[in-house]
Enzyme design. Sequence first.
Site, PDB file in Angstrom:
ATOM      1  N   HIS A  56      49.087  78.667 -18.558  1.00 44.43           N
ATOM      2  CA  HIS A  56      48.895  77.259 -18.250  1.00 44.43           C
ATOM      3  C   HIS A  56      49.044  77.041 -16.745  1.00 44.43           C
ATOM      4  O   HIS A  56      49.700  77.833 -16.047  1.00 44.43           O
ATOM      5  CB  HIS A  56      49.932  76.402 -18.972  1.00 44.43           C
ATOM      6  CG  HIS A  56      49.727  76.314 -20.442  1.00 44.43           C
ATOM      7  ND1 HIS A  56      50.354  75.377 -21.212  1.00 44.43           N
ATOM      8  CD2 HIS A  56      48.956  77.043 -21.296  1.00 44.43           C
ATOM      9  CE1 HIS A  56      49.998  75.517 -22.480  1.00 44.43           C
ATOM     10  NE2 HIS A  56      49.149  76.532 -22.553  1.00 44.43           N
ATOM     11  N   GLU A  58      50.864  74.994 -15.078  1.00 42.33           N
ATOM     12  CA  GLU A  58      52.255  74.888 -14.640  1.00 42.33           C
ATOM     13  C   GLU A  58      52.907  76.261 -14.510  1.00 42.33           C
ATOM     14  O   GLU A  58      53.645  76.513 -13.552  1.00 42.33           O
ATOM     15  CB  GLU A  58      53.082  74.051 -15.636  1.00 42.33           C
ATOM     16  CG  GLU A  58      52.582  72.646 -15.826  1.00 42.33           C
ATOM     17  CD  GLU A  58      51.670  72.482 -17.020  1.00 42.33           C
ATOM     18  OE1 GLU A  58      51.770  71.435 -17.688  1.00 42.33           O
ATOM     19  OE2 GLU A  58      50.847  73.388 -17.288  1.00 42.33           O
TER      20      GLU A  58
END
Length: 149
Positions: A56, A58
Amino acid sequence: MIDPYDDTYFMKRALQEAEAAYEKDEIPIGAVVAIDNKVIARAHNLTETLNDVTAHAEMQAITAAANYLGGKYLHKCTLYVTIEPCQMCAGALFWSQINRVVYGARDEQRGCIEMNTKLHPKTKLSGGVLSEECSTLLKRFFVEKRNLN
């Protein structure tokens, strides 16, 4: 005097990353990590490219920022991400002890707020920055995906 390095400025950088993900046919989520008004990490979803469910935006940004700083803790850093972090990313943000997380659009189904995931007690969470732009890009991506199938 107006501060040019406000949350909108950095969310626009995260949106640029989301656009890069969109161009790669990845779910268009982007993130940047900033400290002292400077972007030290930028990332976007790479789950398809890397065939990795943990890739992801993040997670990629946390790793890049930690490498830049030379340590695993992101004290005094702010993560800007185009959608509210999921439970997995919120857990990683907890362990990074990041100072602040700013998201664009809410994830009403899988976001850390809905999942009641705890961030580090010193981490401040705020959202809604360029929410419409962040949400529109995601919706456009999924509409196009549905129309192709």
